[in-house]
Design a protein around this motif. Structure first.
Motif, PDB file in Angstrom:
ATOM      1  N   TYR A   1      40.104  44.895 -48.011  1.00 17.57           N
ATOM      2  CA  TYR A   1      40.999  44.304 -47.016  1.00 17.57           C
ATOM      3  C   TYR A   1      40.540  44.728 -45.628  1.00 17.57           C
ATOM      4  O   TYR A   1      40.333  45.926 -45.366  1.00 17.57           O
ATOM      5  N   PHE A   2      40.378  43.749 -44.712  1.00 14.04           N
ATOM      6  CA  PHE A   2      39.893  43.999 -43.354  1.00 14.04           C
ATOM      7  C   PHE A   2      40.839  43.388 -42.333  1.00 14.04           C
ATOM      8  O   PHE A   2      41.528  42.408 -42.621  1.00 14.04           O
ATOM      9  N   GLY A   3      40.814  43.940 -41.108  1.00 15.66           N
ATOM     10  CA  GLY A   3      41.584  43.316 -40.046  1.00 15.66           C
ATOM     11  C   GLY A   3      41.766  44.204 -38.837  1.00 15.66           C
ATOM     12  O   GLY A   3      41.198  45.292 -38.729  1.00 15.66           O
ATOM     13  N   GLY A   4      42.589  43.705 -37.903  1.00 18.55           N
ATOM     14  CA  GLY A   4      43.001  44.486 -36.757  1.00 18.55           C
ATOM     15  C   GLY A   4      41.932  44.682 -35.700  1.00 18.55           C
ATOM     16  O   GLY A   4      40.901  44.011 -35.668  1.00 18.55           O
ATOM     17  N   ILE A   5      42.192  45.650 -34.812  1.00 20.37           N
ATOM     18  CA  ILE A   5      41.281  45.890 -33.695  1.00 20.37           C
ATOM     19  C   ILE A   5      39.953  46.481 -34.157  1.00 20.37           C
ATOM     20  O   ILE A   5      38.989  46.488 -33.398  1.00 20.37           O
ATOM     21  N   SER A   6      39.893  46.955 -35.403  1.00 21.66           N
ATOM     22  CA  SER A   6      38.628  47.473 -35.929  1.00 21.66           C
ATOM     23  C   SER A   6      37.574  46.381 -36.043  1.00 21.66           C
ATOM     24  O   SER A   6      36.377  46.687 -36.161  1.00 21.66           O
ATOM     25  N   LEU A   7      37.968  45.115 -36.001  1.00 22.64           N
ATOM     26  CA  LEU A   7      37.010  44.010 -36.031  1.00 22.64           C
ATOM     27  C   LEU A   7      36.592  43.583 -34.628  1.00 22.64           C
ATOM     28  O   LEU A   7      35.770  42.677 -34.477  1.00 22.64           O
TER      29      LEU A   7
ATOM     30  N   VAL B   1      39.773  40.113 -48.504  1.00 25.26           N
ATOM     31  CA  VAL B   1      41.025  39.682 -47.887  1.00 25.26           C
ATOM     32  C   VAL B   1      40.959  40.086 -46.414  1.00 25.26           C
ATOM     33  O   VAL B   1      40.549  41.193 -46.090  1.00 25.26           O
ATOM     34  N   MET B   2      41.395  39.198 -45.543  1.00 17.64           N
ATOM     35  CA  MET B   2      41.191  39.441 -44.118  1.00 17.64           C
ATOM     36  C   MET B   2      42.373  38.933 -43.296  1.00 17.64           C
ATOM     37  O   MET B   2      42.891  37.843 -43.539  1.00 17.64           O
ATOM     38  N   ASP B   3      42.810  39.757 -42.363  1.00 17.22           N
ATOM     39  CA  ASP B   3      43.793  39.358 -41.355  1.00 17.22           C
ATOM     40  C   ASP B   3      43.286  39.823 -40.001  1.00 17.22           C
ATOM     41  O   ASP B   3      43.449  40.988 -39.643  1.00 17.22           O
ATOM     42  N   PRO B   4      42.662  38.941 -39.209  1.00 16.69           N
ATOM     43  CA  PRO B   4      42.067  39.397 -37.950  1.00 16.69           C
ATOM     44  C   PRO B   4      43.068  39.940 -36.947  1.00 16.69           C
ATOM     45  O   PRO B   4      42.712  40.745 -36.089  1.00 16.69           O
ATOM     46  N   ASN B   5      44.347  39.496 -37.033  1.00  9.66           N
ATOM     47  CA  ASN B   5      45.401  40.050 -36.166  1.00  9.66           C
ATOM     48  C   ASN B   5      44.887  40.124 -34.721  1.00  9.66           C
ATOM     49  O   ASN B   5      44.853  41.189 -34.100  1.00  9.66           O
ATOM     50  N   ILE B   6      44.498  38.993 -34.185  1.00  8.74           N
ATOM     51  CA  ILE B   6      43.741  38.911 -32.928  1.00  8.74           C
ATOM     52  C   ILE B   6      44.577  39.368 -31.735  1.00  8.74           C
ATOM     53  O   ILE B   6      45.716  38.934 -31.563  1.00  8.74           O
ATOM     54  N   ARG B   7      43.980  40.235 -30.927  1.00 12.94           N
ATOM     55  CA  ARG B   7      44.599  40.706 -29.692  1.00 12.94           C
ATOM     56  C   ARG B   7      43.656  40.324 -28.536  1.00 12.94           C
ATOM     57  O   ARG B   7      42.754  41.089 -28.196  1.00 12.94           O
TER      58      ARG B   7
ATOM     59  N   ALA C   1      47.015  48.440 -37.613  1.00 14.01           N
ATOM     60  CA  ALA C   1      47.275  47.309 -38.501  1.00 14.01           C
ATOM     61  C   ALA C   1      46.857  47.592 -39.938  1.00 14.01           C
ATOM     62  O   ALA C   1      47.628  47.389 -40.888  1.00 14.01           O
ATOM     63  N   VAL C   2      45.629  48.054 -40.125  1.00 10.75           N
ATOM     64  CA  VAL C   2      45.127  48.271 -41.483  1.00 10.75           C
ATOM     65  C   VAL C   2      45.789  49.492 -42.105  1.00 10.75           C
ATOM     66  O   VAL C   2      46.101  49.514 -43.304  1.00 10.75           O
ATOM     67  N   TYR C   3      46.024  50.521 -41.297  1.00  9.91           N
ATOM     68  CA  TYR C   3      46.751  51.702 -41.773  1.00  9.91           C
ATOM     69  C   TYR C   3      48.128  51.299 -42.296  1.00  9.91           C
ATOM     70  O   TYR C   3      48.548  51.736 -43.387  1.00  9.91           O
ATOM     71  N   ASN C   4      48.848  50.479 -41.545  1.00  9.68           N
ATOM     72  CA  ASN C   4      50.181  50.050 -41.972  1.00  9.68           C
ATOM     73  C   ASN C   4      50.137  49.333 -43.307  1.00  9.68           C
ATOM     74  O   ASN C   4      51.004  49.534 -44.166  1.00  9.68           O
ATOM     75  N   THR C   5      49.142  48.476 -43.500  1.00 11.81           N
ATOM     76  CA  THR C   5      49.020  47.754 -44.769  1.00 11.81           C
ATOM     77  C   THR C   5      48.717  48.711 -45.905  1.00 11.81           C
ATOM     78  O   THR C   5      49.283  48.590 -47.003  1.00 11.81           O
ATOM     79  N   ALA C   6      47.840  49.687 -45.668  1.00 14.11           N
ATOM     80  CA  ALA C   6      47.533  50.673 -46.702  1.00 14.11           C
ATOM     81  C   ALA C   6      48.766  51.476 -47.089  1.00 14.11           C
ATOM     82  O   ALA C   6      49.039  51.697 -48.279  1.00 14.11           O
TER      83      ALA C   6
ATOM     84  N   LEU D   1      40.835  48.575 -51.459  1.00 15.35           N
ATOM     85  CA  LEU D   1      40.346  49.445 -50.387  1.00 15.35           C
ATOM     86  C   LEU D   1      40.618  48.788 -49.049  1.00 15.35           C
ATOM     87  O   LEU D   1      40.058  47.739 -48.728  1.00 15.35           O
ATOM     88  N   CYS D   2      41.506  49.402 -48.266  1.00 19.50           N
ATOM     89  CA  CYS D   2      41.823  48.920 -46.929  1.00 19.50           C
ATOM     90  C   CYS D   2      40.828  49.524 -45.946  1.00 19.50           C
ATOM     91  O   CYS D   2      40.647  50.751 -45.923  1.00 19.50           O
ATOM     92  N   CYS D   3      40.204  48.688 -45.145  1.00 18.23           N
ATOM     93  CA  CYS D   3      39.107  49.110 -44.280  1.00 18.23           C
ATOM     94  C   CYS D   3      39.433  48.760 -42.832  1.00 18.23           C
ATOM     95  O   CYS D   3      39.477  47.582 -42.465  1.00 18.23           O
ATOM     96  N   GLY D   4      39.672  49.777 -42.003  1.00 20.21           N
ATOM     97  CA  GLY D   4      39.999  49.493 -40.621  1.00 20.21           C
ATOM     98  C   GLY D   4      40.680  50.648 -39.921  1.00 20.21           C
ATOM     99  O   GLY D   4      40.631  51.783 -40.391  1.00 20.21           O
ATOM    100  N   GLU D   5      41.352  50.332 -38.826  1.00 18.76           N
ATOM    101  CA  GLU D   5      41.810  51.378 -37.916  1.00 18.76           C
ATOM    102  C   GLU D   5      43.038  52.130 -38.412  1.00 18.76           C
ATOM    103  O   GLU D   5      43.918  51.592 -39.075  1.00 18.76           O
ATOM    104  N   ALA D   6      43.036  53.421 -38.055  1.00 22.83           N
ATOM    105  CA  ALA D   6      44.215  54.286 -38.150  1.00 22.83           C
ATOM    106  C   ALA D   6      44.387  54.893 -36.769  1.00 22.83           C
ATOM    107  O   ALA D   6      43.451  55.469 -36.213  1.00 22.83           O
ATOM    108  N   LEU D   7      45.554  54.762 -36.201  1.00 27.61           N
ATOM    109  CA  LEU D   7      45.772  55.250 -34.836  1.00 27.61           C
ATOM    110  C   LEU D   7      47.200  55.743 -34.686  1.00 27.61           C
ATOM    111  O   LEU D   7      48.009  55.682 -35.618  1.00 27.61           O
ATOM    112  N   ILE D   8      47.477  56.258 -33.514  1.00 21.59           N
ATOM    113  CA  ILE D   8      48.821  56.732 -33.210  1.00 21.59           C
ATOM    114  C   ILE D   8      49.488  55.759 -32.249  1.00 21.59           C
ATOM    115  O   ILE D   8      48.988  55.509 -31.147  1.00 21.59           O
ATOM    116  N   ASP D   9      50.605  55.179 -32.696  1.00 21.33           N
ATOM    117  CA  ASP D   9      51.448  54.369 -31.823  1.00 21.33           C
ATOM    118  C   ASP D   9      52.390  55.296 -31.074  1.00 21.33           C
ATOM    119  O   ASP D   9      53.180  56.029 -31.693  1.00 21.33           O
TER     120      ASP D   9
END
Length: 314
Positions: free
Chosen positions: A124-130, A153-159, A31-36, A3-11
């Motif tokens: 799985y967690f990460g991205g700007i959703s954190l 599993v976590m990738d903070p992908n810090i911005r 980020a999380v959308y791409n992984t899913a 289960l991927c948990c995090g943002e889905a957005l439009i680039d």
């Protein structure tokens, strides 16, 4: 299921227009959308938990998930708008300007935590959703609640430019890192988390001592390294390809690693400690293979399983 948990957005990706100048084309991302998406295309049982808008961009995101075989039944639907990220490309490297206030993805609250079925064995967690509140507290709450029973599993992908309250973000990140089983960071992420002098390996081991059994550090074109629960170390080089852009590169690398570990039945709470250097070398190599396809074409467009070589995690 993963289960991927995090943002889905439009680039919003820049593109030339027939009248001259540059316009923006909407591409599903996050980020999380791409992984899913990448996991679904690789044939891994994948679900996606996010706040999803009913607007036209939300429909575009849903369609992309469904077409890639991702279960969207975990999404929390609302009439709030979709997050937009306008992309600037400089020599293939992407930077972002986000429009995220009062959006569907951001407006998740800790009291909305769902009950998950037993079929979900890893989160799985990460991205700007954190980073963005209140959804950051929603995802942190889910990770802390389920960390005893499901692999995290976590990738903070810090911005850094997106962070408004660094102290709050660091405190939340520390809590989640302490409960993560597998933490993936870029070398830039690692330097932000542990600033100051010191070799990369020393910093990776320092962050591993905070809780994660496995720490993966990516170094762009220089490849990836991992430090494992048994004290061993693994390395894998990056694939050499002609780069179109780097949008989604790290996200799809993560999917390749997750796919490989899942194929070896290692992506579950009681098997993380069984991951060996040989397992991880194969997983890192798979991640590099998946990422290489993604960077060779425009936007975050992860490969399907039939586009890749066979997976060997012996």
């Amino acid at each position: 299921m993963i289960l991927c948990c995090g943002e889905a957005l439009i680039d919003m990706i820049p593109a030339p227009v027939t009248t001259g100048g540059t316009g923006f084309v909407p591409h599903a991302g996050g980020a999380v959308y791409n992984t899913a998406i990448a996991l679904g295309r690789l044939g891994v049982g994948t679900g996606f938990l996010t706040g999803l808008s009913r607007d036209l961009f939300g429909e575009q995101l849903r369609q992309g998930l469904e077409e890639s075989g991702v279960d969207v039944g975990f999404a929390v639907l609302s009439d709030l708008p979709t997050t937009l990220a306008f992309v600037r490309l400089t020599d293939g490297h992407a930077t972002y300007t986000f429009y995220d206030e009062n959006t569907a993805g951001r407006s998740l609250f800790p009291d909305q935590l769902p009950d998950l079925p037993d079929s979900v064995r890893a989160l799985y967690f990460g991205g700007i959703s954190l980073i963005s509140e209140p959804c950051a507290d929603f995802y942190a709450g889910l990770a802390l609640r389920d960390a005893d029973t499901r692999a995290i599993v976590m990738d903070p992908n810090i911005r850094p430019g997106f962070i408004r309250d660094e102290a709050r973000y660091r405190a939340r990140l520390d809590l989640m890192i302490a409960r993560a089983d597998i933490l993936k960071v870029s070398d830039e992420d690692l330097e932000w988390i542990l600033p100051g002098p010191g070799p990369l390996a020393e910093k990776a081991q320092a962050i591993q001592s905070k809780g994660p059994r496995v720490v993966i550090v990516t170094r762009g074109s220089e490849g990836a390294s991992a430090w494992l629960a048994d004290g061993s170390h693994a390395e894998a080089p990056a694939r050499k390809v002609k780069v179109a852009d780097t949008v989604g590169a790290g996200d799809t690398f993560n999917a390749g690693v997750i796919e490989a570990l899942n194929a070896g039945d290692l992506l579950q709470k009681d098997r993380i400690a069984d991951i060996t250097a040989a397992h991880m070398e194969s997983a890192l190599a798979r991640g590099a293979e998946v990422a290489a396809v993604t960077v060779s074409r425009a936007g975050a467009n992860p490969p399907w399983a039939h586009e890749l070589s066979g997976l060997d995690l012996a």
